[in-house]
Design a protein around this motif. Sequence first.
Motif, PDB file in Angstrom:
ATOM      1  N   VAL A  64       0.854  -1.179   0.000  1.00 21.21           N
ATOM      2  CA  VAL A  64       0.000   0.000   0.000  1.00 21.21           C
ATOM      3  C   VAL A  64       0.893   1.233   0.000  1.00 21.21           C
ATOM      4  N   THR A  65       0.727   2.072  -1.004  1.00 20.19           N
ATOM      5  CA  THR A  65       1.525   3.291  -1.098  1.00 20.19           C
ATOM      6  C   THR A  65       0.623   4.515  -0.994  1.00 20.19           C
ATOM      7  N   LYS A  72      -3.409   4.520   5.044  1.00 19.73           N
ATOM      8  CA  LYS A  72      -2.879   3.248   4.536  1.00 19.73           C
ATOM      9  C   LYS A  72      -3.153   2.092   5.514  1.00 19.73           C
ATOM     10  N   GLU A  73      -3.075   2.381   6.806  1.00 16.24           N
ATOM     11  CA  GLU A  73      -3.351   1.311   7.766  1.00 16.24           C
ATOM     12  C   GLU A  73      -4.826   0.913   7.751  1.00 16.24           C
ATOM     13  N   ALA A  76      -5.193  -1.576   5.101  1.00 17.98           N
ATOM     14  CA  ALA A  76      -4.682  -2.877   5.527  1.00 17.98           C
ATOM     15  C   ALA A  76      -5.668  -3.580   6.453  1.00 17.98           C
ATOM     16  N   ASP A 137       4.186  -1.111   8.426  1.00 14.41           N
ATOM     17  CA  ASP A 137       4.106   0.285   7.999  1.00 14.41           C
ATOM     18  C   ASP A 137       5.511   0.869   7.893  1.00 14.41           C
ATOM     19  N   ALA A 177       3.364  -1.101   3.782  1.00  9.07           N
ATOM     20  CA  ALA A 177       2.985   0.245   3.347  1.00  9.07           C
ATOM     21  C   ALA A 177       4.189   1.170   3.418  1.00  9.07           C
ATOM     22  N   ASN A 179       5.396   5.548   2.324  1.00  4.54           N
ATOM     23  CA  ASN A 179       5.184   6.814   1.621  1.00  4.54           C
ATOM     24  C   ASN A 179       6.433   7.198   0.822  1.00  4.54           C
TER      25      ASN A 179
END
Length: 367
Positions: A64-65, A72-73, A76, A137, A177, A179
């Motif tokens: 997940v970006t 993003k969490e 998930a 993460d 994930a 960024n």
Amino acid sequence: MASVAVMMADPKQSEERLKHESVTPPEEIDKGSMCDEIVGSSGALQKVLSLMSKVAPTDATVLVTGETGTGKELVARAIHRQSRRSSRAFVSVNCAAIPRDLIASELFGHEKGSFTGAMQRRLGRFELAEGGTIFLDEVGELPMVTQIALLRVLQEHEFERVGGTRSIQTNVRVIAATNRNLQAAIAAGAFRSDLFYRLNVFPIDVPPLRERREDIPVLVEYFVDHCARKVRKNIQGITKESLDLLRSYPWPGNIRELQNVIERSVIMCETEDFSVDKTWLAQQRLATEQKIPLDLSENLATQEKEMIEVALRESAGRVFGPSGAATKLGIARSTLESKIRLLKISKNSFKDFAETIPRRSCLEPVQ
């Protein structure tokens, strides 16, 4: 109409497994009474929800970006909630928040006496997530040694505790994930390309709030209602001026920033109509506009320095010649020498440097 995905998790499974081990369960495991929601009906969000519904029933690894604060969490947790593993543990790990020398122990556990202070055996997050899902993460912050261990988990479904001598089989779904731009990190030698390919089986990019502005009204309504109930205030409506203001703001901090602004406004609100003090957003916008050029300049300089250092490492410190760094980078020798001085790079530290394993050229495209 808003599309809502509700994510909750039950800690009972982890607690049962902890009865036979003398460990302290991490705070990040299964926030039992916590109810998180993804709210919105924009096309950008619908695309994400569609991808989530397709991958959730499988055991595929998901990457997940998205920018900080985009949720993003929550993505998930939603995938886990809709999967066959939903009755088992969901373990969340912020890889950037754990000291680099402790991350291996946190993920894979350790044996008694494996290092100073290891007074007893401790289960790692992978063992606590057995049968369920582990969410990594900020996976781009993992040190290289831990990346190798994670790659083994993804390829062989096994790991060893720190200080251990036997392999432990694992049945855990991995959702990661970040960024960060992992391909840029690969080019800079900071992230393994083979690990990237293992993590990027099913990519999901979460859009920033500025690309789904049509969701702002329903998000505002949701957060106002949630915050008002929390502080026991009776708020009946939202002023048009405030809603227009919130729609027009660029939200560099995304949904997290929106939620914080709403909560502050609800606390300050003294009427039944919710309103936002426009000077708050004006101050935040000014601070953001002042910071962006500096951050962008610093980021570009950092990436440029990393690429030059990779080229110098591959060329053992040589700047010119057929195998020199200038040739690898495709720039003139004089230009590279100027950049080396400007970025304060020590060429001598790369002289006579030879790697035992050939590296991917910094100019070679990632397949």
